[in-house]
Design a protein around this motif. Sequence first.
Motif, mmCIF file in Angstrom:
data_model
loop_
_atom_site.group_PDB
_atom_site.id
_atom_site.type_symbol
_atom_site.label_atom_id
_atom_site.label_comp_id
_atom_site.label_asym_id
_atom_site.label_seq_id
_atom_site.Cartn_x
_atom_site.Cartn_y
_atom_site.Cartn_z
ATOM 1 N N ALA A 122 -8.106 69.905 54.436
ATOM 2 C CA ALA A 122 -8.215 71.305 54.004
ATOM 3 C C ALA A 122 -6.924 72.066 54.290
ATOM 4 O O ALA A 122 -6.403 72.789 53.426
ATOM 5 N N GLU A 125 -3.978 71.040 52.132
ATOM 6 C CA GLU A 125 -4.118 71.573 50.769
ATOM 7 C C GLU A 125 -3.677 73.036 50.711
ATOM 8 O O GLU A 125 -3.043 73.470 49.745
ATOM 9 N N TRP A 126 -4.016 73.780 51.744
ATOM 10 C CA TRP A 126 -3.587 75.177 51.790
ATOM 11 C C TRP A 126 -2.059 75.243 51.849
ATOM 12 O O TRP A 126 -1.425 76.065 51.178
ATOM 13 N N LEU A 128 0.094 73.037 50.752
ATOM 14 C CA LEU A 128 0.607 72.635 49.445
ATOM 15 C C LEU A 128 0.465 73.763 48.431
ATOM 16 O O LEU A 128 1.390 74.081 47.685
ATOM 17 N N MET A 129 -0.718 74.344 48.393
ATOM 18 C CA MET A 129 -1.004 75.423 47.443
ATOM 19 C C MET A 129 -0.028 76.579 47.622
ATOM 20 O O MET A 129 0.587 77.048 46.658
ATOM 21 N N LEU A 132 3.690 75.648 46.889
ATOM 22 C CA LEU A 132 3.907 75.552 45.445
ATOM 23 C C LEU A 132 3.886 76.931 44.801
ATOM 24 O O LEU A 132 4.690 77.231 43.921
ATOM 25 N N ASN A 133 2.972 77.773 45.234
ATOM 26 C CA ASN A 133 2.910 79.122 44.659
ATOM 27 C C ASN A 133 4.223 79.869 44.880
ATOM 28 O O ASN A 133 4.709 80.565 43.984
ATOM 29 N N LYS A 136 7.138 78.050 42.813
ATOM 30 C CA LYS A 136 7.021 78.146 41.354
ATOM 31 C C LYS A 136 6.709 79.569 40.893
ATOM 32 O O LYS A 136 6.349 79.771 39.736
ATOM 33 N N TYR A 138 4.214 81.582 41.358
ATOM 34 C CA TYR A 138 2.883 81.716 40.751
ATOM 35 C C TYR A 138 2.452 83.172 40.621
ATOM 36 O O TYR A 138 1.836 83.562 39.615
ATOM 37 N N ASN A 139 2.774 83.985 41.619
ATOM 38 C CA ASN A 139 2.315 85.380 41.560
ATOM 39 C C ASN A 139 2.857 86.110 40.328
ATOM 40 O O ASN A 139 2.168 86.966 39.759
ATOM 41 N N VAL A 183 1.066 64.041 51.565
ATOM 42 C CA VAL A 183 1.032 64.618 50.223
ATOM 43 C C VAL A 183 2.444 64.931 49.724
ATOM 44 O O VAL A 183 2.780 64.657 48.573
ATOM 45 N N ASP A 328 -0.963 81.692 57.266
ATOM 46 C CA ASP A 328 -2.422 81.761 57.399
ATOM 47 C C ASP A 328 -2.785 82.346 58.763
ATOM 48 O O ASP A 328 -3.945 82.641 59.029
ATOM 49 N N ILE A 348 3.191 85.157 51.468
ATOM 50 C CA ILE A 348 1.762 84.988 51.197
ATOM 51 C C ILE A 348 1.044 85.098 52.539
ATOM 52 O O ILE A 348 1.409 84.403 53.494
ATOM 53 N N THR A 350 -2.777 85.026 54.304
ATOM 54 C CA THR A 350 -4.220 84.806 54.162
ATOM 55 C C THR A 350 -4.860 84.875 55.548
ATOM 56 O O THR A 350 -4.186 84.651 56.562
#
Lengths: 396, 396
Positions: A122, A125-126, A128-129, A132-133, A136, A138-139, A183, A328, A348, A350
């Motif tokens: 878990a 994955e956070w 990585l997410m 990548l955001n 790249k 993403y926002n 990953v 995070d 970012i 969270t």
Amino acid sequence: MGGGPTHETLLFIFQEPEPTPLTNKLRAQFPHITLIYHQLSRPTPGKLMGGIPYAFDKIPDDLWSRTTILVTLGTLPPDPKLAPNLKLIHLLSAGVDHFTKHPIFTDTDIPITTVSGIHGPAISEWVLMTALNLAKNYNVMHDNQKAHRWDSKSTGLMRRSDWQGKTVGIAGYGSIGRQVARVFNAMGSNVHAYTSSARSTAESRRDTGYVIPGTGDPEGKLPSAWYSGTDKTGLHTFLGSGLDVLVVCVPLTDSTRGLLGREEMDVLFRASLEKAKGRDVGGSGVEEGKLPDGEGCILVNIARGAVIQTDALIAALKEGKLQGAALDVTDPEPLPEDSELWDLPNAIVTPHVSGLFSGYLERGLDVLVENLRRRERGEKLVNEINRKKGYRSAET
Amino acid sequence: MGGGPTHETLLFIFQEPEPTPLTNKLRAQFPHITLIYHQLSRPTPGKLMGGIPYAFDKIPDDLWSRTTILVTLGTLPPDPKLAPNLKLIHLLSAGVDHFTKHPIFTDTDIPITTVSGIHGPAISEWVLMTALNLAKNYNVMHDNQKAHRWDSKSTGLMRRSDWQGKTVGIAGYGSIGRQVARVFNAMGSNVHAYTSSARSTAESRRDTGYVIPGTGDPEGKLPSAWYSGTDKTGLHTFLGSGLDVLVVCVPLTDSTRGLLGREEMDVLFRASLEKAKGRDVGGSGVEEGKLPDGEGCILVNIARGAVIQTDALIAALKEGKLQGAALDVTDPEPLPEDSELWDLPNAIVTPHVSGLFSGYLERGLDVLVENLRRRERGEKLVNEINRKKGYRSAET
């Protein structure tokens, strides 16, 4: 061996109704174990012990006295004498900070195991997410979508490289860091590990904690470089090794509090500048000490906010010394409403959610099953607490 | 072999100034090749040939006549007779759709190679990013951040599983699909592949195109199940195999146009319901045909918009038959401003950017280097166009 394993009584204390698919599976796997499920009627305030409330008023004495294996989030026998037959405690949490003053911890040597290691997927994955955001943009894409705008140029992706050949630095190479490494390695990135103690032998590089089958880096073979040392030199050599991402996975201890400050941001920055020069992305201010769009290190913190000096981080983000940051965890938590971090376009934030996932109980019981098998074979338990250290030493 | 390889003249036509770090590296690697760089003064409209403009008016006849190897995005000798010594054309694009009516294509058998395979990392990262954003409710976290709100509950992550043990279906197992498989595999997910032709032998499962070293699945060993068949039965068996993500990587052909419609969305939906029942996430409407939060397939399209029937997709998203959709391609493109897709909370739409990355030229030349080495060794070229098919057959 004659007669098979001796009879055991497993007391499973939890606040939810009995998860029968899981408990019945356990019963079938271990016929010599009598599993008694005890649902706490509510998170009982109870007495305070070691600073946190223990819900022990609901457990009858005769139940404590029969119990040989205890599975619980935090309900312990208030007095070890109540549970004279207790031989194993499996805590359904990763840390034990809250229990270190409990008499079970201080006055007995009953093995205590944790579910450390089950959050790796878990959290990775956070990582990585969010990495990548940031990488790249993403926002920007998300804002364009909200505005019904089909605009490929504003993403800047033509000037941003993929992760093939990039370098991810992982500070703290435990179960989480190892799954992050796995990953990123699959994405074609190099892995640089950093641990407080040196890991010069194959044996010392192993993950000694619980490893979900098929995850992580059990043998510690993924890093192409492994840095160590608790002094500035060791840390700075790692930070200066050309990291495109730095993932912070160290536990918060006296020696990691405030580990990353202004000086460290500058080491990261200088290494990024060198790297940008080497990649020949010149003509864009590199010579004058400016990083082009899409260059610079992305700092990811899933450990504890206080490992990073917040002021230094904010300054580095505003001055473009870092490409971005994904946090995070913050210092303090919750992050105050007026913190500048919320509004930085390259941050970012969270609310300490990277480790949340459904199926927690199932995976926490997988660790128990592994240990019950190990006991049968007379092997060393996995994830057993070292009472002196208070956390698994493999994490750093 | 005596005397070494014969002398060659490589003509490199491009619209940018000469990328000397790359061209000088080529010169050093192949001393027997004279590399001539020709910068197009502008994207010349020139004459139209096969529907697109060719910039050929700038290349002197004597240059064409000397050239044995041509490296170009789209500048071809207007008449093959102008380039009698041409023995290899390396196109710096992945597709050749635009060139299939050019006389070089129709009237000669000069080997034409492409850079197919170099977009795998960038596109797989986009797939991963958007799939994770949907699965982990990133947009909700982003909105909370904008509002300075520290709110872990609204993310719903306690009810969402990590990717350990999930299943990713990949329709079209070429270079992109294989790199997607590699990364999801590292996250602990199972891979189900789908190709139009059966791949029952080890040989048939290989990636026959260019593979960036250390990426993809060159041997085709990652899928735990491999489905095939161009009829509904083959497709539906694949779609019904319990996919948590479906990544569409098939080329757009007559047989893939509109491949995924209402019927296919229903197959995906029914399989998701079965899976939710099996995971015992009951008590949440599964019995009545509703998927709980965080369940259901995430559909990812990085192929061409027209492979999916847009109306069926929108309906499935609105009816909760899919968990979400990430679309880098739409039908039509650009997506009309009034399309419902823009505003669906479980849809991510980006403007055909997943394949963009810097370093494109460098990696495109890596394919050329690989082929120059293969020529020296007398081996079969990689990424050579099959003039009958028009695209590399390994992609589907």
